[in-house]
Design a protein around this motif. Sequence first.
Motif, PDB file in Angstrom:
ATOM      1  N   ILE A 133       4.882  -1.642   6.910  1.00 27.79           N
ATOM      2  CA  ILE A 133       3.375  -1.643   6.441  1.00 27.79           C
ATOM      3  C   ILE A 133       3.487  -1.848   4.995  1.00 27.79           C
ATOM      4  O   ILE A 133       2.891  -2.726   4.405  1.00 27.79           O
ATOM      5  CB  ILE A 133       2.461  -0.481   6.640  1.00 27.79           C
ATOM      6  CG1 ILE A 133       2.206  -0.363   8.279  1.00 27.79           C
ATOM      7  CG2 ILE A 133       1.245  -0.382   6.051  1.00 27.79           C
ATOM      8  CD1 ILE A 133       1.414   0.829   8.622  1.00 27.79           C
ATOM      9  N   LEU A 134       4.426  -1.088   4.374  1.00 27.79           N
ATOM     10  CA  LEU A 134       4.687  -1.284   2.909  1.00 27.79           C
ATOM     11  C   LEU A 134       5.290  -2.419   2.429  1.00 27.79           C
ATOM     12  O   LEU A 134       5.091  -3.057   1.515  1.00 27.79           O
ATOM     13  CB  LEU A 134       5.429   0.024   2.518  1.00 27.79           C
ATOM     14  CG  LEU A 134       4.444   1.348   2.466  1.00 27.79           C
ATOM     15  CD1 LEU A 134       5.483   2.516   2.132  1.00 27.79           C
ATOM     16  CD2 LEU A 134       3.415   1.355   1.890  1.00 27.79           C
ATOM     17  N   ALA A 187       4.385   7.178  -0.601  1.00 27.87           N
ATOM     18  CA  ALA A 187       3.500   6.237   0.154  1.00 27.87           C
ATOM     19  C   ALA A 187       3.875   6.437   1.458  1.00 27.87           C
ATOM     20  O   ALA A 187       2.906   6.300   2.545  1.00 27.87           O
ATOM     21  CB  ALA A 187       3.370   4.803  -0.208  1.00 27.87           C
ATOM     22  N   ASN A 234       2.126  -9.581   0.874  1.00 26.06           N
ATOM     23  CA  ASN A 234       0.810  -9.997   1.049  1.00 26.06           C
ATOM     24  C   ASN A 234       0.296 -10.671   0.066  1.00 26.06           C
ATOM     25  O   ASN A 234      -0.309 -11.813   0.140  1.00 26.06           O
ATOM     26  CB  ASN A 234       0.031  -8.745   1.680  1.00 26.06           C
ATOM     27  CG  ASN A 234       0.063  -8.699   3.119  1.00 26.06           C
ATOM     28  OD1 ASN A 234       0.565  -9.664   3.753  1.00 26.06           O
ATOM     29  ND2 ASN A 234      -0.596  -7.690   3.834  1.00 26.06           N
ATOM     30  N   ASP A 265      -0.749  -8.459   9.160  1.00 24.74           N
ATOM     31  CA  ASP A 265      -1.300  -7.220   9.306  1.00 24.74           C
ATOM     32  C   ASP A 265      -2.739  -7.315   9.748  1.00 24.74           C
ATOM     33  O   ASP A 265      -3.224  -6.389  10.074  1.00 24.74           O
ATOM     34  CB  ASP A 265      -0.885  -6.241   8.230  1.00 24.74           C
ATOM     35  CG  ASP A 265       0.629  -5.938   8.420  1.00 24.74           C
ATOM     36  OD1 ASP A 265       1.069  -5.749   9.514  1.00 24.74           O
ATOM     37  OD2 ASP A 265       1.335  -5.835   7.396  1.00 24.74           O
ATOM     38  N   GLU A 266      -3.358  -8.424   9.071  1.00 27.48           N
ATOM     39  CA  GLU A 266      -4.948  -8.224   9.187  1.00 27.48           C
ATOM     40  C   GLU A 266      -5.642  -9.248   9.841  1.00 27.48           C
ATOM     41  O   GLU A 266      -5.173 -10.319   9.945  1.00 27.48           O
ATOM     42  CB  GLU A 266      -5.396  -8.055   7.633  1.00 27.48           C
ATOM     43  CG  GLU A 266      -4.708  -6.688   6.891  1.00 27.48           C
ATOM     44  CD  GLU A 266      -4.624  -6.846   5.516  1.00 27.48           C
ATOM     45  OE1 GLU A 266      -6.010  -6.984   5.046  1.00 27.48           O
ATOM     46  OE2 GLU A 266      -3.915  -6.147   4.855  1.00 27.48           O
ATOM     47  N   ARG A 277       7.466   2.193  11.151  1.00 28.30           N
ATOM     48  CA  ARG A 277       6.289   1.423  10.920  1.00 28.30           C
ATOM     49  C   ARG A 277       5.659   1.571   9.499  1.00 28.30           C
ATOM     50  O   ARG A 277       5.228   0.604   9.045  1.00 28.30           O
ATOM     51  CB  ARG A 277       5.408   1.856  12.070  1.00 28.30           C
ATOM     52  CG  ARG A 277       3.887   1.189  12.111  1.00 28.30           C
ATOM     53  CD  ARG A 277       4.090  -0.158  13.078  1.00 28.30           C
ATOM     54  NE  ARG A 277       2.529  -0.725  12.991  1.00 28.30           N
ATOM     55  CZ  ARG A 277       2.526  -1.761  12.127  1.00 28.30           C
ATOM     56  NH1 ARG A 277       3.438  -2.222  11.451  1.00 28.30           N
ATOM     57  NH2 ARG A 277       1.380  -2.551  12.106  1.00 28.30           N
ATOM     58  N   VAL A 318       1.784   7.491  11.652  1.00 25.52           N
ATOM     59  CA  VAL A 318       2.132   6.435  11.807  1.00 25.52           C
ATOM     60  C   VAL A 318       3.947   6.713  11.324  1.00 25.52           C
ATOM     61  O   VAL A 318       4.218   7.473  10.500  1.00 25.52           O
ATOM     62  CB  VAL A 318       2.021   5.516  10.654  1.00 25.52           C
ATOM     63  CG1 VAL A 318       2.788   4.248  10.528  1.00 25.52           C
ATOM     64  CG2 VAL A 318       0.449   5.169  10.424  1.00 25.52           C
ATOM     65  N   ASN A 319       4.775   6.322  12.437  1.00 26.70           N
ATOM     66  CA  ASN A 319       6.244   6.781  12.135  1.00 26.70           C
ATOM     67  C   ASN A 319       6.926   5.922  11.035  1.00 26.70           C
ATOM     68  O   ASN A 319       6.275   5.073  10.590  1.00 26.70           O
ATOM     69  CB  ASN A 319       7.042   6.461  13.569  1.00 26.70           C
ATOM     70  CG  ASN A 319       7.151   5.067  13.848  1.00 26.70           C
ATOM     71  OD1 ASN A 319       7.302   4.382  13.008  1.00 26.70           O
ATOM     72  ND2 ASN A 319       6.871   4.715  15.057  1.00 26.70           N
ATOM     73  N   GLU A 320       7.999   6.511  10.895  1.00 27.68           N
ATOM     74  CA  GLU A 320       8.771   5.960   9.506  1.00 27.68           C
ATOM     75  C   GLU A 320       8.895   4.364   9.607  1.00 27.68           C
ATOM     76  O   GLU A 320       8.844   3.947   8.505  1.00 27.68           O
ATOM     77  CB  GLU A 320       9.935   6.616   9.290  1.00 27.68           C
ATOM     78  CG  GLU A 320      10.900   6.718   8.170  1.00 27.68           C
ATOM     79  CD  GLU A 320      12.054   7.299   7.941  1.00 27.68           C
ATOM     80  OE1 GLU A 320      12.587   7.815   8.844  1.00 27.68           O
ATOM     81  OE2 GLU A 320      12.578   7.505   6.763  1.00 27.68           O
ATOM     82  N   LEU A 345       1.577   7.922   4.818  1.00 22.42           N
ATOM     83  CA  LEU A 345       1.407   7.199   6.067  1.00 22.42           C
ATOM     84  C   LEU A 345       1.873   7.900   7.228  1.00 22.42           C
ATOM     85  O   LEU A 345       1.134   8.053   8.187  1.00 22.42           O
ATOM     86  CB  LEU A 345       2.093   5.649   5.986  1.00 22.42           C
ATOM     87  CG  LEU A 345       1.493   4.672   5.021  1.00 22.42           C
ATOM     88  CD1 LEU A 345       2.498   3.303   5.146  1.00 22.42           C
ATOM     89  CD2 LEU A 345       0.101   4.307   5.438  1.00 22.42           C
ATOM     90  N   ARG A 346       2.913   8.412   6.940  1.00 18.90           N
ATOM     91  CA  ARG A 346       3.527   9.434   8.232  1.00 18.90           C
ATOM     92  C   ARG A 346       2.505  10.732   8.448  1.00 18.90           C
ATOM     93  O   ARG A 346       2.458  11.051   9.456  1.00 18.90           O
ATOM     94  CB  ARG A 346       4.869   9.889   7.781  1.00 18.90           C
ATOM     95  CG  ARG A 346       5.765   8.847   7.612  1.00 18.90           C
ATOM     96  CD  ARG A 346       7.279   9.404   7.550  1.00 18.90           C
ATOM     97  NE  ARG A 346       7.748   9.720   8.738  1.00 18.90           N
ATOM     98  CZ  ARG A 346       8.919  10.191   9.069  1.00 18.90           C
ATOM     99  NH1 ARG A 346       9.599  10.449   7.793  1.00 18.90           N
ATOM    100  NH2 ARG A 346       9.365  10.872  10.222  1.00 18.90           N
ATOM    101  N   ALA A 398       2.730  -4.869   2.740  1.00 16.22           N
ATOM    102  CA  ALA A 398       1.849  -4.811   1.342  1.00 16.22           C
ATOM    103  C   ALA A 398       2.595  -5.529   0.390  1.00 16.22           C
ATOM    104  O   ALA A 398       1.765  -6.158  -0.577  1.00 16.22           O
ATOM    105  CB  ALA A 398       1.546  -3.445   1.361  1.00 16.22           C
TER     106      ALA A 398
END
Lengths: 247, 353
Positions: free
Chosen positions: B322-323, B305, B329, B352-353, B318, B314-316, B309-310, B326
């Motif tokens: 995000i994960l 995952a 959330n 995040d949203e 970030r 998206v850098n490592e 994203l990378r 998630a």
Amino acid sequence: MLTIKNLDVEIANKHVIHDLDLEVKAGEVHAIMGLNGTGKSTLLKAIAGSYETKCKGSMLYFGKEILSLNANERAVEGIFMSFQNPIEIPGVNTIYFLRTAVNEQRLARGEEALSSPDFMKQLQEKMSFLEIDKAILQRSLNVGFSGGEKKKSEILQMMMLSPKLILLDEIDSGLDIDALKSVAKGINALRDNKTSFIIITHYNRLLEYVQPDYVHILNDGKICKSAGASLAKELEEKGYEDVLSSS
Amino acid sequence: MFYPLHKLLRHCSLFNNIPTKKEEKWHFSPLPEYLDREYKKSSCEHEDIPNKPKEDYWIYLKDGCVLELELPPSVHVKYLPFHLELNCFEDIEIYLHLDYSEQTFVDFRLNIILQEHVNLKTYYCHEGGKGSFIVNVSHIKLEPYATLLQTQTQNLSSDAVFILDNKIHLDTFSSVNNFSLLNEGEYIHNFIHADLHYQSKIDITSLLLSHNRQKSLFSCDINHLSDKSTSEVLSKQVVRDTSTCVFDATTKIFKETKATQAKQASHALLLDEGAHIHSKPHLEIYSDDLSASHGSTIGELDQEAISYLRSRGVNEQRSKEILINAFINDILEKIEEPRHKELIINRLGGGDE
């Protein structure tokens, strides 16, 4: 645009690509075909900078050596890879993810982030173009998407990120005719004299919609035959054994 | 004047005797190592509150003493130093602001009674407490058909010790929804004990975010004493650096109870090599008419995952954030009160949203 020389790639401790050379100029479409297990996906992963690959050799992108760049750095440079089996990521909203990716790339390039209204406007235009149902984008990334929806989602990401070198790993696998046409539409919409494609496919049907400039056959980790678009048709008619033995 | 902790604990409302590691619920607790630490006793001197809370109904406490409050007549209040009783006769939402001084031992007891058919929403925010040892013991009694929606958060100092003990009695047809976000303090221990009677329901959600050398413990005992009672316990832990999280839940279903439903789940995300998680879900079943489940997962961030994203630029760092968000959330969906959810999301950094 992309010049690969003497590329060796290891993946999962297996030496898969051997001394491979490939040149892709701006605006060209190259199709890579070959039997299963010959290194096609590994080649695209190596170009995209996947953590799974260990590479030796040279890979110049617009004259810059990129083998030392990681995956997100290569993405910012304009390299995009669509995956054969896109992973499902529960809890990450698809729209949120897209907006983050677009803006992370813009910021990394020194551009301003897109405002929410501008982002949504662009997204809606592209979703209509690809005939994607809005509802699926409210879900978590790829979670519960059908095979066709996953591939369309990959193409949507491609269109939103506006890359210059696009790597498509069996984007046509599992697609019905209508979905295939939709995906081809997305690919052709980005096709211009600055954007290049490397497409892995097993079948000629996608290539009837997206005419390649070159077709390469990969065998045992090396490109063993290259020709124009007619090579794909010849493969479909005769099979790999006959085509390779006649070369 | 400073006193050693082992002397202060002798009169603490939480313990009969100072617990040792041999006792099950204290097995992973670092408490024995702290017994020689010294703290001031809280003094209950009146002072002005720094900012008047904006909510309609609120209570402001400093070191377990009520400084000021704003409550309607339908809440009968009794307060003494370190002791507060609330008896609620009508529906209400109360915000409790609990502030703590430095290097202070606080032993605060809160009793709440909800009369029949009363709905109470409470939001607790614990703040400050640099170098302090804080014990909060709550006894909550729900009369038939009463409901409690309870959200606990804290913004304590990283060197505070924070022990929460909730004893909840649910009478027939009553229900509790309890959410806690505990992420600051050297040692955090959240105890929940619940006795469930006929057709009562408890939903407990715990989010532990631990880092540095924190020890975060969640201990839960639920007793199903009558027919058709329901319990659900969900705990998520995000464990970084060399911190330790513990999930220790026991659900007991008594003999001759019928149609009980009980669920327990613990999910942990280990982010660093030195991080530890101990997970002990436990069901004790003495009835044969029930539905019960327990489960525990412990994992790391999915490398595939991160890679996906990378590949989108998206850098490592970030990608990992995000994960992690998630992972967290979906637990936020358990917060029923929208205002409480908003406050929790803000505390987590905006969401995040």
